[in-house]
Write an enzyme that holds these catalytic residues in place. Sequence first.
Site, short mmCIF file in Angstrom:
data_model
loop_
_atom_site.label_atom_id
_atom_site.label_comp_id
_atom_site.label_asym_id
_atom_site.label_seq_id
_atom_site.Cartn_x
_atom_site.Cartn_y
_atom_site.Cartn_z
CG HIS A 130 -35.41 -7.42 -87.99
ND1 HIS A 130 -35.68 -6.09 -88.22
CD2 HIS A 130 -36.04 -7.75 -86.84
CE1 HIS A 130 -36.45 -5.63 -87.24
NE2 HIS A 130 -36.68 -6.61 -86.38
CE LYS A 156 -36.61 -4.68 -83.24
NZ LYS A 156 -37.97 -4.71 -83.77
CG ASP A 347 -30.66 -36.05 -60.37
OD1 ASP A 347 -31.52 -35.21 -60.04
OD2 ASP A 347 -30.13 -36.09 -61.50
#
Length: 515
Positions: A130, A156, A347
């Site tokens: 991490h 991971k 729009d």
Amino acid sequence: MTYLAVPIAVKTLQEAEEQIQAAVATGAELLELRTDYLVHLSVDLALKVIDAARQFAPGLPIIVTCRDYQQGGTLRHPNGLRTNVLTAAVRAGAEFIDVEYENFISVAIGSKISLALSTGTETRLILSAHNFQTKFKNITKHYWEIANVFSGAIPKLVYSAHHINECFDILDLQHGTMGEMIAFCMDEPGFMTRVLTKKFNGLVSFASIGEKMATAPGQPTVEQLRDLYRWDSINAQTEFYGVIGDPIAHSLSPAVHNACFAERGLNKVYVPLLVAGEQSDFNAFMDNILSRPWLGFKGFSVTIPHKEYAINYVKEKGGVIDPLAERIGAANTIIVNGSQLSAYNTDCIAAIDAITVGLGIDKAGLREMPVAVIGAGGGARAVVAGLADAEAKIKIYNRTVERAKHLAHDFKCDYASLDSLHKLKEKLIVNCTSIGMHPHIDASPVDVKLLQKHIAVFDTVYTPPETLLLKHAREIGCKTISGVDMFLKQAAEQFRLFTGQSPNVETMRGILTHK
Ligand code: NAP
């Protein structure tokens, strides 16, 4: 398969039992037992939590994690205890254990874990890295270091993305290796990686039971991933769409478009894309996306503050600009067709439609009508273009006067500073600023004292459907028009551009009015 994984991150066995049942009820496909959250952690307690998972979530695979405090763990459990918990989990038959790669390569921890895994167990080893600060320097190299340190290990790799343009390393890694892994970016700019990982067959994407129970920044709930982002329908062929803006969390576009994609049975998913910054950041994002056609992005809605950047970008790339978008100078829709881009503005027609229906007049009824347009951004450009086309008498009020002057020059109308709004004489007020938009719902661009019964008020802000400005106007007895009416029309037109099909507008309306 990519499992929708729910972390069970609680202090006691009783809380774990409750959360496991709640996770099963929400539709979790895998549980991560975060034993590092247990206050009185012991091997015995961890085994009881595993037993609880087997009892209340039969058939669901589990990852047993006892995260080191140095690497994002919650409590400072000693390494010896953490290792014993993990080896006990192997003996108890956990499908996966998660060990920090940095710890695994230390002999004291790695040898014990390796020994436990060598005893004919079916348990798979996840080796995690991490980075809560920034990207990994060389994520591919790191991936292979991790993958090669133990046969069959599942790397991971997770890092915090401070800007969406930092997410592409993780997507390249997944696409480039197609190896078994868990890989995504934390924090709001990284959100798309949590959805896209399913396209690349990542092992899991984490989701919480409820918004307050997230164990990492940017983690969605199970309900959001499953119902809002069409989790079950995502596969390698899924095409992606998204809304580019900042802020973007409030946007109802993902809910509206995904519901309509689902209703039409289309293999398409629409995600929020938080692109912070200016033209250069927008350009870098689009370059990143377009240089990776394998991501499968086919179209974008564009909102604050990027509508002018969008048209500039498409022009620079030699794309096709719809004549209306060209005249407005802003685009709210980009379509990607191979290497060809096209830009549209849905729009303008939507705004004029909302105004004429709201006032019960046709377009000719706008001729010579004095209209105050507040704001001079991309949305205001579309509204002013439509009103100018209908020959209304427009005065633009904006905080940054130079921007109002520029817009007024383009459409040959009057302009003034927002500070001079107290002199307002117009019959119709159109708010095109983001003032009053969620979460700042207690703000209004117009002092209530300026509102009178004969003035009509249109607020283009659609979250909330009734802004403070509209509430004040309604209470005074003014005619009011909600931004929802404009939003619905522009979104329906975008859907046609995205799919070539018409959406069910009532499905869209239901989502907008019931949120
Ligand atoms: P934009 O290009 O970023 O323009 C923002 C405008 O708001 C600028 O005029 C800006 O003034 C003004 N503004 C922002 N914060 C302000 C503040 N605190 N005080 C005074 N003025 C402020 O954004 P946009 O794309 O035009 O969007 C603006 C709003 O329109 C958004 O709320 C959006 O949701 C809404 N909108 C709705 C629809 C719909 O379908 N309902 C469609 C389009 C837009 P400066 O120039 O001084 O920065």
